[in-house]
Enzyme design. Sequence first.
Site, PDB file in Angstrom:
ATOM      1  N   GLU A   1      52.323 118.426 120.483  1.00  0.00           N
ATOM      2  CA  GLU A   1      52.969 117.651 121.571  1.00  0.00           C
ATOM      3  C   GLU A   1      51.908 117.380 122.842  1.00  0.00           C
ATOM      4  O   GLU A   1      51.016 118.277 122.855  1.00  0.00           O
ATOM      5  CB  GLU A   1      54.164 118.034 122.000  1.00  0.00           C
ATOM      6  CG  GLU A   1      55.278 118.121 121.138  1.00  0.00           C
ATOM      7  CD  GLU A   1      56.712 118.506 121.523  1.00  0.00           C
ATOM      8  OE1 GLU A   1      57.525 118.813 121.159  1.00  0.00           O
ATOM      9  OE2 GLU A   1      56.514 118.947 122.961  1.00  0.00           O
ATOM     10  N   PRO A   2      51.960 116.587 123.802  1.00  0.00           N
ATOM     11  CA  PRO A   2      51.158 116.315 124.720  1.00  0.00           C
ATOM     12  C   PRO A   2      50.789 117.678 125.507  1.00  0.00           C
ATOM     13  O   PRO A   2      49.742 118.071 125.823  1.00  0.00           O
ATOM     14  CB  PRO A   2      51.783 115.190 125.740  1.00  0.00           C
ATOM     15  CG  PRO A   2      52.539 114.561 124.854  1.00  0.00           C
ATOM     16  CD  PRO A   2      53.017 115.586 123.716  1.00  0.00           C
TER      17      PRO A   2
ATOM     18  N   GLY B   1      47.925 125.558 104.849  1.00  0.00           N
ATOM     19  CA  GLY B   1      46.881 124.440 105.353  1.00  0.00           C
ATOM     20  C   GLY B   1      45.669 124.832 105.664  1.00  0.00           C
ATOM     21  O   GLY B   1      44.560 124.201 105.402  1.00  0.00           O
TER      22      GLY B   1
ATOM     23  N   ARG C   1      10.816 112.564 101.207  1.00  0.00           N
ATOM     24  CA  ARG C   1      10.303 112.370 102.360  1.00  0.00           C
ATOM     25  C   ARG C   1       8.916 113.115 102.303  1.00  0.00           C
ATOM     26  O   ARG C   1       8.949 114.341 102.101  1.00  0.00           O
ATOM     27  CB  ARG C   1      11.299 112.822 103.582  1.00  0.00           C
ATOM     28  CG  ARG C   1      10.310 112.584 104.841  1.00  0.00           C
ATOM     29  CD  ARG C   1      10.119 111.210 105.321  1.00  0.00           C
ATOM     30  NE  ARG C   1       9.841 111.191 106.826  1.00  0.00           N
ATOM     31  CZ  ARG C   1       9.373 110.147 107.505  1.00  0.00           C
ATOM     32  NH1 ARG C   1       9.444 109.044 106.511  1.00  0.00           N
ATOM     33  NH2 ARG C   1       9.185 110.209 108.656  1.00  0.00           N
TER      34      ARG C   1
ATOM     35  N   GLN D   1       8.125 125.396 105.210  1.00  0.00           N
ATOM     36  CA  GLN D   1       9.151 126.624 105.009  1.00  0.00           C
ATOM     37  C   GLN D   1      10.233 126.495 106.112  1.00  0.00           C
ATOM     38  O   GLN D   1      11.301 126.705 105.968  1.00  0.00           O
ATOM     39  CB  GLN D   1       8.357 127.867 105.622  1.00  0.00           C
ATOM     40  CG  GLN D   1       9.175 129.180 105.477  1.00  0.00           C
ATOM     41  CD  GLN D   1       8.326 130.322 106.027  1.00  0.00           C
ATOM     42  OE1 GLN D   1       7.947 130.698 106.918  1.00  0.00           O
ATOM     43  NE2 GLN D   1       7.918 131.349 105.017  1.00  0.00           N
TER      44      GLN D   1
ATOM     45  N   LEU E   1      16.919 115.454 108.105  1.00  0.00           N
ATOM     46  CA  LEU E   1      16.621 113.943 108.168  1.00  0.00           C
ATOM     47  C   LEU E   1      15.993 113.366 109.343  1.00  0.00           C
ATOM     48  O   LEU E   1      15.410 112.317 109.318  1.00  0.00           O
ATOM     49  CB  LEU E   1      17.903 113.246 107.783  1.00  0.00           C
ATOM     50  CG  LEU E   1      18.086 112.907 106.297  1.00  0.00           C
ATOM     51  CD1 LEU E   1      18.534 114.297 105.655  1.00  0.00           C
ATOM     52  CD2 LEU E   1      19.360 112.052 106.150  1.00  0.00           C
TER      53      LEU E   1
ATOM     54  N   GLY F   1      15.138 111.454 112.552  1.00  0.00           N
ATOM     55  CA  GLY F   1      15.612 110.376 113.075  1.00  0.00           C
ATOM     56  C   GLY F   1      16.554 109.399 112.171  1.00  0.00           C
ATOM     57  O   GLY F   1      17.459 108.815 112.557  1.00  0.00           O
TER      58      GLY F   1
ATOM     59  N   GLU G   1      44.894 122.234 113.043  1.00  0.00           N
ATOM     60  CA  GLU G   1      45.556 123.195 112.272  1.00  0.00           C
ATOM     61  C   GLU G   1      45.264 124.753 112.743  1.00  0.00           C
ATOM     62  O   GLU G   1      45.183 125.556 111.839  1.00  0.00           O
ATOM     63  CB  GLU G   1      45.617 123.208 110.689  1.00  0.00           C
ATOM     64  CG  GLU G   1      46.080 121.796 110.386  1.00  0.00           C
ATOM     65  CD  GLU G   1      46.513 121.805 108.710  1.00  0.00           C
ATOM     66  OE1 GLU G   1      46.550 122.701 108.040  1.00  0.00           O
ATOM     67  OE2 GLU G   1      46.420 120.638 108.296  1.00  0.00           O
TER      68      GLU G   1
ATOM     69  N   THR H   1      42.764 126.091 116.103  1.00  0.00           N
ATOM     70  CA  THR H   1      41.555 126.206 116.619  1.00  0.00           C
ATOM     71  C   THR H   1      40.720 127.443 116.154  1.00  0.00           C
ATOM     72  O   THR H   1      41.500 128.472 115.501  1.00  0.00           O
ATOM     73  CB  THR H   1      41.178 126.168 118.373  1.00  0.00           C
ATOM     74  OG1 THR H   1      41.827 127.194 118.553  1.00  0.00           O
ATOM     75  CG2 THR H   1      41.676 124.849 118.598  1.00  0.00           C
TER      76      THR H   1
END
Length: 376
Positions: free
Chosen positions: A126-127, A239, A265, A276, A335, A337, A360, A362
């Site tokens: 809930e909020p 869960g 790459r 390395q 990767l 950029g 579910e 933190t």
Amino acid sequence: MDFLLSEEQLQVEDMVRNLARKEFAPKAALVDEESRYPAENMSRLAELGLLGMLYPVGYGGSEAGPIAYSVALREVAGACASTGVGMAVTNMVGEAIFRFGTEEQRRAYLPLLSGGKGAGAFALTEPGAGSDAGGLATFAREDGDTFVIDGSKVFITNGGNACVSIVMAVTQKSPRRISAFLVPPGTPGYSVGKREHKMGLKGSDTVSLSFDGCRVPKSSMLGKPGEGLKIALAALDGGRIGIASQAIGIARAAVSAAVEYAKDRRQFGRPISEFQAIQWMLADAATELDAAQLLAYRAASLKEKGVPFAKEASMAKVFATEAGNRACHKAVQVLGGYGYIREYPVERHLRDIKVTTIYEGTSEVQRLVISRSLLR
């Protein structure tokens, strides 16, 4: 100690991996880009018995068990994380109804969930009540042979596509009691609010729910009066194995993409996989993910044997989700950029995995669960 999956579990792994890579992965970027609920993916999961993996065939389930479920969810999440979370919550809701529901409730809802007639939603947050699950404000007032529910819920996965929602509400203020209710769509006074625009899992249906004089029969109560928190915590324990599995699947996909990129790459006249610095990032990520997988398997195995597993589930979730986040960060770094643009999948994996340390329970809540188990 046998670390190998059974023949049946290997068959599930192979089947789901093929499905996820051939059908879900190719359109995952589009699902993310369009913030589109992957209804066709959920239908395919239903066809293969993957939306009712934790309850018997007699109710429409496949009764595959917690280990096979963990494996299947990992594979789905690695291909399309938005589909993975829809699958996870639907299975969690079905298992809760099977465990705590009446025979009438099982017959009414379990075949719908496993058959893909609608997803399952778990309406707890809930909020003003997130980690403090006991601080709910939604109230269900007894009125004759009905209950009248008033209140609101937020961040509800599958809320706009659910055939049933498990709704937690206060039924007695002093002494305080929380109960659970099964509320189908179309119930007068029950409305679905706006869909949240999220950082990741953008295809997942995350909405607010409102209850304004929502009248439900007493027969819609799941479990006994005052058992709502017990039901919620039991569902969340299982869960958390699912969330750990999701995180492992997402992070494995990111690391796999980084490995392939590093081989292709070239910089300074050779593949960057020969440096390395790159090798160690990949090695660290792979090692942590294997450790996370073993923790998830241990928790799932304990659950399958019917012994307590709450501490182990929290350990699996906190380690897998945090290790998975680290692995996705490393994948983006490998990767460079290109990891920051949407032409490559690793930026999506990084956005998708972030919430696994939040929903579910933190990471901070998981550490509380673990420490309390140690110190009691």
